[in-house]
Write a protein that holds these residues in place. Structure first.
Motif, short mmCIF file in Angstrom:
data_model
loop_
_atom_site.label_atom_id
_atom_site.label_comp_id
_atom_site.label_asym_id
_atom_site.label_seq_id
_atom_site.Cartn_x
_atom_site.Cartn_y
_atom_site.Cartn_z
N ALA A 135 -15.81 -37.85 25.91
CA ALA A 135 -17.18 -38.06 27.21
C ALA A 135 -15.87 -37.19 28.80
CB ALA A 135 -17.78 -39.16 27.55
N ARG A 136 -14.85 -37.49 28.72
CA ARG A 136 -13.86 -37.51 30.14
C ARG A 136 -13.37 -35.91 30.49
NH1 ARG A 136 -8.35 -36.74 29.65
NH2 ARG A 136 -8.69 -37.87 28.11
N VAL A 137 -13.45 -34.89 28.50
CA VAL A 137 -12.87 -33.68 28.91
C VAL A 137 -14.13 -33.70 29.18
CG1 VAL A 137 -12.93 -32.26 26.77
CG2 VAL A 137 -10.96 -34.23 26.74
N GLU A 138 -15.72 -32.90 28.69
CA GLU A 138 -16.26 -32.80 28.92
C GLU A 138 -16.57 -32.83 29.97
OE1 GLU A 138 -20.95 -32.39 27.41
OE2 GLU A 138 -20.01 -34.53 27.04
N GLU A 139 -16.63 -33.76 30.65
CA GLU A 139 -16.83 -34.46 32.73
C GLU A 139 -15.85 -33.39 32.59
OE1 GLU A 139 -18.38 -35.12 36.16
OE2 GLU A 139 -19.22 -35.15 33.78
N ALA A 140 -14.49 -32.98 32.03
CA ALA A 140 -13.46 -32.65 33.49
C ALA A 140 -13.90 -30.97 33.51
CB ALA A 140 -12.49 -32.62 32.59
N LEU A 141 -14.62 -30.07 31.98
CA LEU A 141 -14.85 -29.11 31.51
C LEU A 141 -16.40 -28.71 32.92
CD1 LEU A 141 -14.82 -28.84 29.12
CD2 LEU A 141 -13.39 -27.38 29.53
N ARG A 142 -17.30 -29.78 32.84
CA ARG A 142 -17.95 -29.42 33.41
C ARG A 142 -18.19 -29.31 34.66
NH1 ARG A 142 -23.29 -30.09 31.07
NH2 ARG A 142 -23.40 -30.57 29.10
N ARG A 143 -16.90 -30.30 35.38
CA ARG A 143 -16.64 -29.96 36.66
C ARG A 143 -15.85 -28.59 37.05
NH1 ARG A 143 -14.08 -35.01 36.66
NH2 ARG A 143 -12.11 -33.90 36.56
N LYS A 144 -15.74 -27.81 36.05
CA LYS A 144 -15.49 -26.64 36.25
C LYS A 144 -16.05 -25.68 35.75
CE LYS A 144 -11.54 -27.59 37.59
NZ LYS A 144 -11.47 -27.79 39.08
N GLY A 145 -17.55 -25.94 35.46
CA GLY A 145 -19.16 -24.88 35.38
C GLY A 145 -19.14 -24.65 33.43
N TRP A 146 -18.53 -25.61 32.52
CA TRP A 146 -19.31 -25.58 31.47
C TRP A 146 -20.59 -26.19 31.87
CZ3 TRP A 146 -18.56 -23.43 27.28
CH2 TRP A 146 -19.16 -24.44 25.94
N ASP A 147 -21.43 -25.57 31.15
CA ASP A 147 -22.54 -26.18 30.55
C ASP A 147 -23.28 -25.42 29.04
OD1 ASP A 147 -25.70 -26.43 30.72
OD2 ASP A 147 -25.94 -25.79 32.63
N PRO A 148 -22.84 -26.65 28.15
CA PRO A 148 -23.21 -26.18 26.82
C PRO A 148 -25.29 -25.33 26.77
CG PRO A 148 -23.06 -28.26 26.78
CD PRO A 148 -22.45 -27.42 28.25
N ASP A 149 -25.39 -25.54 27.69
CA ASP A 149 -26.81 -25.17 27.38
C ASP A 149 -27.38 -24.01 27.49
OD1 ASP A 149 -27.53 -28.03 25.88
OD2 ASP A 149 -27.85 -28.86 27.74
N GLU A 150 -26.31 -23.48 28.74
CA GLU A 150 -27.10 -22.62 29.18
C GLU A 150 -26.66 -20.96 28.20
OE1 GLU A 150 -23.27 -19.76 32.22
OE2 GLU A 150 -25.06 -21.86 33.29
#
Length: 92
Positions: free
Chosen positions: A76-91
């Protein structure tokens, strides 16, 4: 250069982990990225970012996805770090 959109994912990794992925977060990164990338693309992105061969990435990913002891809080922490930088697996 992998070309868009894979270069965008490499850039997200570079921004989220400017000093490289800490060893203890490697499995979590693979699990998070596997939610939005095919096995082939995941291997290419991680190879580009880390220098680990795409064949080894495939093995590491299989291990990570099957690791029942993987710390979900770390994922969850890694996912949040990536999302803050633009990661969106649903995009798309």
């Amino acid at each position: 250069m992998l070309g868009p959109p894979l270069d965008d994912v490499v850039d997200i990794l570079r921004h989220a982990f400017p000093n490289g992925v800490p060893e203890e977060d490697t499995e979590a990164v693979l699990v998070v990225l596997s939610e939005g990338l095919s096995e082939r693309n995941l291997a290419l992105v991680v190879e580009e970012f880390t220098g680990i061969s795409r064949y080894e990435v495939g093995q590491l990913t299989a291990t990570a996805l099957n690791n029942r002891r993987l710390d979900r809080a770390k994922v969850a922490r890694v996912e949040e770090a990536l999302r803050r930088k633009g990661w969106d697996p649903d995009e798309d």
